[in-house]
Design a protein around this motif. Sequence first.
Motif, PDB file in Angstrom:
ATOM      1  N   ASP A 166       4.212  88.693  49.571  1.00  0.00           N
ATOM      2  CA  ASP A 166       3.853  87.369  50.090  1.00  0.00           C
ATOM      3  C   ASP A 166       2.842  86.517  49.312  1.00  0.00           C
ATOM      4  O   ASP A 166       2.332  85.895  49.726  1.00  0.00           O
ATOM      5  N   ASP A 178       3.463  84.016  47.402  1.00  0.00           N
ATOM      6  CA  ASP A 178       3.429  82.645  47.324  1.00  0.00           C
ATOM      7  C   ASP A 178       2.561  81.807  48.527  1.00  0.00           C
ATOM      8  O   ASP A 178       2.159  80.641  48.584  1.00  0.00           O
ATOM      9  N   ARG A 179       2.132  82.787  49.441  1.00  0.00           N
ATOM     10  CA  ARG A 179       1.324  82.528  50.629  1.00  0.00           C
ATOM     11  C   ARG A 179       0.099  82.360  50.062  1.00  0.00           C
ATOM     12  O   ARG A 179      -0.850  81.493  50.610  1.00  0.00           O
ATOM     13  N   LYS A 180      -0.381  83.165  49.383  1.00  0.00           N
ATOM     14  CA  LYS A 180      -1.614  83.198  48.575  1.00  0.00           C
ATOM     15  C   LYS A 180      -1.980  82.370  47.489  1.00  0.00           C
ATOM     16  O   LYS A 180      -3.095  81.892  47.172  1.00  0.00           O
ATOM     17  N   PRO A 217      -0.496  78.977  46.534  1.00  0.00           N
ATOM     18  CA  PRO A 217       0.650  77.909  46.552  1.00  0.00           C
ATOM     19  C   PRO A 217       1.300  77.501  45.460  1.00  0.00           C
ATOM     20  O   PRO A 217       0.748  77.131  44.417  1.00  0.00           O
ATOM     21  N   CYS A 218       2.523  77.200  45.696  1.00  0.00           N
ATOM     22  CA  CYS A 218       3.431  76.799  44.422  1.00  0.00           C
ATOM     23  C   CYS A 218       3.875  75.259  44.740  1.00  0.00           C
ATOM     24  O   CYS A 218       3.686  74.590  45.847  1.00  0.00           O
ATOM     25  N   ARG A 272       7.591  79.206  41.894  1.00  0.00           N
ATOM     26  CA  ARG A 272       8.313  80.349  42.559  1.00  0.00           C
ATOM     27  C   ARG A 272       9.651  80.433  42.321  1.00  0.00           C
ATOM     28  O   ARG A 272      10.412  79.473  42.250  1.00  0.00           O
TER      29      ARG A 272
END
Length: 243
Positions: free
Chosen positions: A58, A60-62, A64-65, A137
């Motif tokens: 995860d 992309d949660r940590k 941000p894209c 991402r």
Amino acid sequence: MQVEKTPMDSLPDRFDPWPPGAQPVVPTPGYPGTFTHSPAEAPIRRPVGRGQLTGPLDLDRKLPCGEMNLAMAEPGRPAIGQLIHIAGRILDEDGRPVRGAIVELWQANAAGRYFHPNDAMRDAPLDPNFIGNGRVRTDEEGGFGFFTVKPGAYPVPTKDVWWRPPHVHFSVIGPSSLSRLVTQMFFPGDPLNPFDHIFMAVPDEAARARLLATALPPAEVGAGWLGFRHDIVLRGRAATPPC
């Protein structure tokens, strides 16, 4: 009594993932920074654990894209320079797309200056509309893309002065710790490429070619931008060299 060797006994105890010359020579002659930032000893080999094979998750949660347009961070305020679009795919050692990888890009502006305190002593101007970094991402096909400007060349402050050609830095974080890669992309045909100590630190010509973007026909890209394609292979014998 002589013990007959089995096929397993005859296997080597290690496997080199890259052919000779495919990895950069470090420390890099003529570039003092690599002497202070390169390990003096060989890496310690140890078995790969579950943490290296399955994580981190995860990301992309940590991280941000969505910062894909470096050329116009705010509407109506374009950066100065030749507008370009860089697109490609992130692939594994078998040529399969790496979905959900985090791709970060950072670069100098069109004048060859970074928006960073470490580059504050040079005379080259900053562009108030260009920060020079972004993060996206990859999609289901491993694809990524950035709108930006072509970076300028800049001199390296060493005793024997040399210039870094236009280049873009990439950081890729794939689905496991083993798919981490930090590398650079160079532009094809630039006259400074053969004089760059970083680019030429990769001895093998075929491996160096994997650091070069491919220019796209203008008719394919459309008006307003120059297009470049650059696929990045994370591991294996056809891997993109780290640099």
